[in-house]
Motif scaffolding. Sequence first.
Motif, mmCIF file in Angstrom:
data_model
loop_
_atom_site.group_PDB
_atom_site.id
_atom_site.type_symbol
_atom_site.label_atom_id
_atom_site.label_comp_id
_atom_site.label_asym_id
_atom_site.label_seq_id
_atom_site.Cartn_x
_atom_site.Cartn_y
_atom_site.Cartn_z
ATOM 1 N N TRP A 142 60.805 50.353 62.277
ATOM 2 C CA TRP A 142 61.808 51.379 62.219
ATOM 3 C C TRP A 142 61.520 52.583 61.367
ATOM 4 N N PRO A 196 68.607 51.288 62.496
ATOM 5 C CA PRO A 196 68.696 49.741 63.354
ATOM 6 C C PRO A 196 70.379 49.231 63.183
ATOM 7 N N GLU A 254 71.618 44.969 67.552
ATOM 8 C CA GLU A 254 70.428 44.884 68.269
ATOM 9 C C GLU A 254 70.413 43.163 68.325
ATOM 10 N N ARG A 272 65.783 53.247 68.488
ATOM 11 C CA ARG A 272 66.543 51.946 68.629
ATOM 12 C C ARG A 272 66.822 51.910 69.963
ATOM 13 N N LYS A 277 60.625 48.493 73.526
ATOM 14 C CA LYS A 277 60.909 47.825 72.136
ATOM 15 C C LYS A 277 60.197 46.562 72.083
#
Length: 367
Positions: free
Chosen positions: A49, A74, A78, A126, A131
């Motif tokens: 991050w 974050p 998640e 995010r 990802k």
Amino acid sequence: MHPAPNKIAVSEDWQEQLKQFVNTIDRLKEYVNLTAEEEATLRANETTWGATPHYAALMDRDDPACPVRRQIIPSSLEQQNRFGMDNYLVWKENRATGEVRPDSIARQYVDRVAFTVTQTCGIYCRHCFRKELVVDGSLSLNFNVDDGLDWIAAHPEVRDVLITGGDPFLLADDKIDYLIRKLRELPHVEMIRFGTRTPIVLPQRMTPALLKILGGYHRVPIWINTQCNHPRELTEETARAVYDLLGCGVNVGNQAVLLKGINDDVETFRELHQKLLTVRIKPYYVFYCEPAPGIDHFRTPVEKGAELIRDALRGHTTGLAQPMYVIATNIGKIPLMPDYYIQGKNAKEYTLKNHLGETTTIPNMPE
Ligand SMILES: *Cc1c(COP(=O)(O)O)cnc(C)c1O
Ligand code: SF4
């Protein structure tokens, strides 16, 4: 344009900005007052991050719902994944199909490919659909640039190469120069595109040296698409970077992601697209937020984007501000534009509806 709400000096040197990357709790606290929940989530976090100081300075110091803050910090949400697809990127980029390709080449079309050259970014969004590669680190790829270049050289049907990542503009100048020179040597490559968030998160990257590399040759044009999701992200530094890019022949478009609670209301959606034009960025796409794992909390129903195009943009502001709303899939990008214009048709005439709900008729033409 929004002034940086946090009056923290930001270096003019892009490499210095990367050295001062905001990716520890202590660094973050220079910019925002963390909530207890944010801090607990950060302490438990195992994913990559962070953001550049330029972008971090755009966060609201006290509002955890700040649209910039939610892209950087974050969320505990998640960890939940009810609606996302497992192994999303392998599906999406056709990495499990029969065609033999290096890891760096993703293919959905005959005439163009996406060429992944790095997994480093200037912000670890995010909501990123990649990802698994850039944020979670659960997928690892081999980014041997020469393997990718050799594959493109052997495929004369590829006329358009989209260089992506990660963020390709985080590569050193000589690497970018090498990529562009090698691609321009291939007679079938008609255009080179870069997908980069640097105009937004690291506008200081547009140095005279990089501009010289990008602007060096006019026959194989370079197009850039950046990602700006909220008008708050547009700064004087971004305006200057885009102006400098245009000055060396490089057009800049935007690929926004439709994000719940960030840009999915009529006012923000319209302001975003109008403000992009004030800094000379042309809205290109709005993407439906993809069903990658762990980003359910950013996703709206699919219809939402079409409703926003209808209610915020079409007729409400200039045609120049209109992106195409698409969903990116394993079989390509599929437009999901609003469908209300044709109210009726017969052999003689068409009945058409405008953005205010008014109708009019125009004569039809026999073949
Ligand atoms: C998005 C994408 C492209 C480029 O699509 P355009 O609609 O031309 O911008 C090409 N290849 C892949 C694999 C992509 O995901
Ligand atoms: S800059 Fe692009 S690749 Fe990097 S995290 Fe953001 S969306 Fe993903």
